[in-house]
Design an enzyme around this catalytic site. Structure first.
Site, PDB file in Angstrom:
ATOM      1  N   LYS A   1       0.824  -1.212   0.000  1.00 18.77           N
ATOM      2  CA  LYS A   1       0.000   0.000   0.000  1.00 18.77           C
ATOM      3  C   LYS A   1       0.860   1.263   0.000  1.00 18.77           C
ATOM      4  O   LYS A   1       0.474   2.269  -0.599  1.00 18.77           O
ATOM      5  CB  LYS A   1      -0.963  -0.001   1.193  1.00 18.77           C
ATOM      6  CG  LYS A   1      -2.056  -1.047   1.030  1.00 18.77           C
ATOM      7  CD  LYS A   1      -3.251  -0.828   1.927  1.00 18.77           C
ATOM      8  CE  LYS A   1      -4.354  -1.798   1.532  1.00 18.77           C
ATOM      9  NZ  LYS A   1      -5.544  -1.731   2.335  1.00 18.77           N
TER      10      LYS A   1
ATOM     11  N   LYS B   1      -4.658  -8.682  -6.606  1.00 18.83           N
ATOM     12  CA  LYS B   1      -5.884  -8.918  -5.822  1.00 18.83           C
ATOM     13  C   LYS B   1      -7.009  -7.977  -6.255  1.00 18.83           C
ATOM     14  O   LYS B   1      -6.756  -6.794  -6.515  1.00 18.83           O
ATOM     15  CB  LYS B   1      -5.538  -8.662  -4.346  1.00 18.83           C
ATOM     16  CG  LYS B   1      -6.590  -9.077  -3.368  1.00 18.83           C
ATOM     17  CD  LYS B   1      -6.216  -8.663  -1.944  1.00 18.83           C
ATOM     18  CE  LYS B   1      -6.554  -7.223  -1.672  1.00 18.83           C
ATOM     19  NZ  LYS B   1      -6.808  -6.890  -0.255  1.00 18.83           N
TER      20      LYS B   1
ATOM     21  N   LYS C   1     -11.174  -2.880  -3.464  1.00 15.86           N
ATOM     22  CA  LYS C   1     -12.124  -1.766  -3.615  1.00 15.86           C
ATOM     23  C   LYS C   1     -11.419  -0.466  -3.965  1.00 15.86           C
ATOM     24  O   LYS C   1     -12.043   0.444  -4.490  1.00 15.86           O
ATOM     25  CB  LYS C   1     -13.008  -1.586  -2.384  1.00 15.86           C
ATOM     26  CG  LYS C   1     -12.410  -1.806  -1.034  1.00 15.86           C
ATOM     27  CD  LYS C   1     -13.426  -1.476   0.057  1.00 15.86           C
ATOM     28  CE  LYS C   1     -13.497  -2.538   1.128  1.00 15.86           C
ATOM     29  NZ  LYS C   1     -12.243  -2.716   1.872  1.00 15.86           N
TER      30      LYS C   1
HETATM   31  N1  AQP Z   1      -9.693 -10.037  -3.381  1.00 13.47           N
HETATM   32  C1  AQP Z   1     -10.028 -10.625  -2.245  1.00 13.47           C
HETATM   33  N2  AQP Z   1     -10.237 -11.953  -2.200  1.00 13.47           N
HETATM   34  C2  AQP Z   1     -10.607 -12.573  -1.027  1.00 13.47           C
HETATM   35  N3  AQP Z   1     -10.789 -11.905   0.124  1.00 13.47           N
HETATM   36  C3  AQP Z   1     -10.603 -10.566   0.112  1.00 13.47           C
HETATM   37  N4  AQP Z   1     -10.692  -9.631   1.071  1.00 13.47           N
HETATM   38  C4  AQP Z   1     -10.409  -8.420   0.550  1.00 13.47           C
HETATM   39  N5  AQP Z   1     -10.115  -8.536  -0.749  1.00 13.47           N
HETATM   40  C5  AQP Z   1     -10.214  -9.859  -1.057  1.00 13.47           C
HETATM   41  C6  AQP Z   1     -11.070  -9.920   2.446  1.00 13.47           C
HETATM   42  O1  AQP Z   1     -12.102  -9.020   2.823  1.00 13.47           O
HETATM   43  C7  AQP Z   1     -11.951  -8.717   4.216  1.00 13.47           C
HETATM   44  C8  AQP Z   1     -12.000  -7.251   4.406  1.00 13.47           C
HETATM   45  O2  AQP Z   1     -10.890  -6.628   3.795  1.00 13.47           O
HETATM   46  P1  AQP Z   1     -10.621  -5.104   4.130  1.00 13.47           P
HETATM   47  O3  AQP Z   1     -11.710  -4.293   3.605  1.00 13.47           O
HETATM   48  O4  AQP Z   1     -10.406  -4.938   5.568  1.00 13.47           O
HETATM   49  O5  AQP Z   1      -9.276  -4.727   3.470  1.00 13.47           O
HETATM   50  P2  AQP Z   1      -8.443  -5.319   2.306  1.00 13.47           P
HETATM   51  O6  AQP Z   1      -8.082  -6.727   2.582  1.00 13.47           O
HETATM   52  O7  AQP Z   1      -7.305  -4.376   2.108  1.00 13.47           O
HETATM   53  O8  AQP Z   1      -9.491  -5.271   1.107  1.00 13.47           O
HETATM   54  P3  AQP Z   1      -9.538  -4.344  -0.130  1.00 13.47           P
HETATM   55  O9  AQP Z   1     -10.832  -4.566  -0.843  1.00 13.47           O
HETATM   56  O10 AQP Z   1      -8.287  -4.514  -0.935  1.00 13.47           O
HETATM   57  O11 AQP Z   1      -9.599  -2.910   0.526  1.00 13.47           O
HETATM   58  P4  AQP Z   1      -8.742  -1.620   0.233  1.00 13.47           P
HETATM   59  O12 AQP Z   1      -8.757  -1.470  -1.251  1.00 13.47           O
HETATM   60  O13 AQP Z   1      -9.467  -0.521   0.956  1.00 13.47           O
HETATM   61  O14 AQP Z   1      -7.391  -1.867   0.781  1.00 13.47           O
HETATM   62  C9  AQP Z   1     -10.641  -9.346   4.680  1.00 13.47           C
HETATM   63  O15 AQP Z   1     -10.936 -10.559   5.345  1.00 13.47           O
HETATM   64  C10 AQP Z   1      -9.918  -9.630   3.394  1.00 13.47           C
HETATM   65  O16 AQP Z   1      -9.045 -10.726   3.511  1.00 13.47           O
END
Ligand code: AQP
Length: 350
Positions: free
Chosen positions: A126, A209, A212
């Protein structure tokens, strides 16, 4: 050098309790749904005590517009409920309403070692080349995540594959706290990383991955996308010219194809092997429409229900407030005991 972590204790003294959270840092994606939310519902339905949280304090580790953050937090709560979380059976709230998270997060900032935090791959991803300019909160993120979980003495945490390293750090923090203070106070948490899509990949790049915060909306399926948008995104998803193989081994160097097969399997509740057996030799011209139909059938009812719930934001706020009261009742005595263990005087009359 950071100090070595010593032997883990057992969890025998702790009742089974699940905690997990999702950041309201944007609209939830298919990745969040398959990797986390769908599992959250399954665990609730198994009858285990479940506590789920919109982690708004984690979200502000990167810039969030205040009005959008409020909207995304409500939308996240609506997604949880629409996907099957029942606020009467699970505790559902937003993190900032329970101050125990921030309080224990600070204590854990003083337990976690710089060396441990520097090894976190999500921070490196990040922060990228910009590590001098990102917030201190982004660096400390995993210590707050440990506090989210351990403030409830949670023993199990359903997450996607990307959170595995943060959960190992949570275990290290719990073990170090217990060893430093000579107590058996925190459980050693167990990650639950289950299902056919524990790491859903971007629809534009099978090595990245689905996220969002990806600048390309075409890279992800949002839980707010309508049926037409979902179908279009799947039909346009990057693939290769080969038909689907007849064994999983045949998908080894085909990340985009593997991703779509995993998504199909997770949505259908099958194994990836089963999907390959059903579609062996099929071209993407056949497989993608089948996947699009399945995704629409599974996601459209959730989107419709989310839209209905979002018409009454006051009711969502009420549910989050009630959940926060129930969460506070569990976390407060635990964090008060932490202050006592650490040696802080608590003499106010309350
Ligand atoms: N691509 C993914 N596949 C499977 N699981 C996923 N998770 C996130 N992306 C995937 C799971 O969703 C939960 C919440 O994640 P988060 O919102 O706390 O943060 P993150 O993992 O950083 O997800 P994002 O969507 O990538 O958010 P941003 O873009 O804001 O950083 C977790 O259990 C995660 O494993």
């Amino acid at each position: 050098m950071s100090e070595p972590v010593q032997t883990p204790q057992t969890n025998a003294a702790f009742r089974p309790r699940i905690f997990s959270g999702i950041q309201p840092s944007g609209g939830l994606t298919l990745g969040n749904y398959l990797g986390a939310l769908k599992r959250f519902v399954e665990k609730q339905d198994e009858g285990i005590e479940t506590i789920y949280c919109l982690v708004d304090m984690h979200a502000i580790t990167v810039w969030q517009d205040p009005d959008k953050l409020r909207q995304q937090t409500r939308e996240g709560a609506a997604a949880f409920i629409a996907a099957g979380i029942d606020p009467a059976r699970s505790i559902l709230f937003n993190q900032s309403q329970v101050t125990a998270h921030a309080e224990l997060g600070w204590i854990f900032n003083c337990v976690a070692r710089m060396g441990w935090m520097s090894r976190m791959t999500q921070f490196k991803d990040k922060a990228g080349k910009n590590s001098e300019n990102v917030s201190l909160g982004l660096f400390a993120y995993p210590a707050l995540m440990a506090a989210d979980i351990l403030a409830y003495h949670a023993t199990m945490v359903p997450v996607g594959e990307d959170q595995k390293q943060h959960l190992e750090l949570t275990r290290d923090i719990a073990i170090k706290f217990n060893n430093d203070f000579g107590v058996d106070f925190f459980p050693v948490v167990k990650p639950i990383i289950e299902g056919a899509a524990t790491r859903v990949m971007s629809l534009r790049d099978g090595t990245k991955k689905m996220s969002k915060s990806d600048p390309s909306d075409q890279s992800r399926i949002n839980l707010t996308d309508d049926a037409d948008t979902i179908s279009k995104k799947i039909r346009k998803a990057k693939t290769d010219p080969e038909p689907l193989p007849d064994t999983l081994e045949g998908l080894k160097d085909r990340p985009e194809a593997r991703n779509l097969v995993n998504i199909y399997a997770a949505l259908a509740g099958h194994s990836a092997e089963q999907v390959i057996a059903d579609f062996a030799g099929a071209q993407f011209g056949t497989f993608k429409p089948a996947l699009a139909d399945l995704a629409v059938a599974k996601l459209e009812p959730i989107t419709t229900e989310m839209n209905r719930l979002m018409k009454d934001p006051a009711e969502i706020d009420r549910i989050l407030g009630e959940g926060a009261d129930r969460a506070e009742a569990i976390a407060r005595p635990i964090v008060d005991q932490v202050y006592d263990i650490v040696g802080m005087i608590r003499s106010r009359r309350r």
